[in-house]
Each structure stands twice: as C-alpha cells, then as structure tokens.
Design a protein around this motif. Structure first.
Motif: not given
Length: 129
Positions: A12-23
């Motif tokens: 899945a896409p990821s980036n450097d923003n402060p969130y997880s892809q899922g929790v």
C-alpha cells in the motif's frame, strides 16, 4: 486488550506524513484513508473513477492482509470520500464488484478536495477475530 500495533506494508502507498497505514488494536484494524495511489510508483492511477476505486480497495486490502486478515473479506466498515457525488453510482458499481453479496457498513460523503487532487478516498475498519 492488547496494545495498539502499527501496520506497515509495501503493498500500500506510504509517505512521510505522521500516520500509520493501519493500527491493529486487539481484533480490530483501523486502516488509514487511501486515494487511488499505486504503491509501486507513488502516483495516482490514471483512468476513470472505477479504476481509481479499484486501486483504493486494493490498497486497503493490502493493509488488512499485512495485519493477518483476509483482505476485503474482513472489512466491516468503510467511509468513502468523493469530490463529486455525480460519481456515486459508478463508484458503487466498482465497489460492489469487490465486496459482492455481503458488503460492509458504509458512509459516503462529498468533500471539497482530497490530497493530490484525487477524486476518491476511503478508510476502513476490519475485524480480524
């Protein structure tokens, strides 16, 4: 209840923003919002709203699978964000084709704008029990 565990996958896409892809918290997985971004290129997919919807759902399925689930089969709730409700029926067709006869609970709202100026974004909750 177990401690919340961040889920990360190359599927899945990821980036450097402060969130997880899922929790994952116990048997519940909260999947962050995804637009129609191809994780291999980091770019939004070209094409009609149906192709964009399919990519969004592939991204969600990848996070669910990484958390130990069975892709979209474990999704129990989805929120759909559209920049134009004129796309509602077309999104429904593509969405319905992915979920089949037992779709999850859902909310759909029109928003003024989404990141990267995409037309659709979705977040999801999955039950992994």
């Amino acid at each position: 209840m177990s401690d919340p565990t961040p889920i990360e996958t190359d599927g899945a896409p990821s980036n450097d923003n402060p969130y997880s892809q899922g929790v994952r918290a116990g048997d519940t997985l909260h999947v962050s919002g995804y637009g129609p971004v191809d994780p291999a290129t980091g770019e939004a997919v070209d094409g009609e709203i149906e192709a964009q919807t399919e990519q969004v759902l592939e991204n969600i399925a990848a996070v669910v699978s990484e958390a130990g689930g069975d892709g979209l089969a474990d999704v129990v709730k989805v929120t759909v964000y559209l920049t134009d409700l004129e796309d509602y029926e077309r999104v429904n067709e593509a969405y319905g084709a992915q979920f089949g006869d037992e779709p999850p609970a859902r909310v759909c709202v029109e928003v003024s704008r989404l990141p990267e100026d995409v037309c659709v974004e979705m977040d999801a909750t999955a039950y992994l029990g």
